[in-house]
Design a protein around this motif. Structure first.
Motif, PDB file in Angstrom:
ATOM      1  N   THR A  56       3.193  -7.247   6.805  1.00  0.00           N
ATOM      2  CA  THR A  56       3.716  -7.246   5.773  1.00  0.00           C
ATOM      3  C   THR A  56       3.158  -6.013   4.789  1.00  0.00           C
ATOM      4  O   THR A  56       3.985  -5.477   3.934  1.00  0.00           O
ATOM      5  CB  THR A  56       2.674  -8.546   4.795  1.00  0.00           C
ATOM      6  OG1 THR A  56       3.096  -9.665   5.533  1.00  0.00           O
ATOM      7  CG2 THR A  56       2.991  -8.582   3.397  1.00  0.00           C
ATOM      8  N   ASP A  60       5.934  -3.783   2.737  1.00  0.00           N
ATOM      9  CA  ASP A  60       5.720  -3.329   1.607  1.00  0.00           C
ATOM     10  C   ASP A  60       5.697  -1.784   1.330  1.00  0.00           C
ATOM     11  O   ASP A  60       6.041  -1.720   0.176  1.00  0.00           O
ATOM     12  CB  ASP A  60       4.380  -3.928   1.006  1.00  0.00           C
ATOM     13  CG  ASP A  60       4.536  -5.534   0.960  1.00  0.00           C
ATOM     14  OD1 ASP A  60       5.538  -6.027   0.824  1.00  0.00           O
ATOM     15  OD2 ASP A  60       3.351  -6.039   0.620  1.00  0.00           O
ATOM     16  N   ALA A 103       1.458   2.857   1.412  1.00  0.00           N
ATOM     17  CA  ALA A 103       2.287   2.416   0.423  1.00  0.00           C
ATOM     18  C   ALA A 103       1.882   3.195  -0.755  1.00  0.00           C
ATOM     19  O   ALA A 103       2.642   3.149  -1.910  1.00  0.00           O
ATOM     20  CB  ALA A 103       1.818   0.951  -0.007  1.00  0.00           C
TER      21      ALA A 103
END
Length: 104
Positions: A56, A60, A103
């Motif tokens: 995940t 992301d 990220a």
């Protein structure tokens, strides 16, 4: 591992394996026209505990499945080994921290 092999190892139906992949709990890539799952992502009869969270975080961060696979299996001397191997041990939280940092 092919998806039927994964289903057998996890003691699940092939439909459930497809659902794990669709949900982002398991990573698959197409090799020679066949969907495959790296066997290192399965511990005994279950998916590595921290794998869904790391996937995940990587998605992301904009990683596609191929890029996530490359990141998970690139040697890192500071772990040591690969992030995929570290997910099965005491360094799993460090792998999650590093995936989260991608990220930003």
């Amino acid at each position: 591992m092919t998806l039927p092999d994964v289903a057998e190892r996890l003691n699940l139906s092939i439909v459930k394996v497809h659902q794990l992949i669709k949900d982002g709990s398991l990573l698959s890539v197409r090799r020679d026209g066949v969907l495959r799952v790296p066997g290192e992502l399965i511990a005994n009869d279950t998916v590595l505990k921290h794998l869904p969270g790391v996937l995940t975080l990587l998605h992301d961060a904009g990683y596609n499945d191929e890029e996530a696979l490359r990141w998970l299996f690139t040697e890192d001397d500071t772990l040591p080994g690969t992030p995929a191997a570290a997910l099965g041990g005491d360094l799993a939280r460090e792998v999650k921290r590093r995936a989260q940092a991608l990220a930003f």
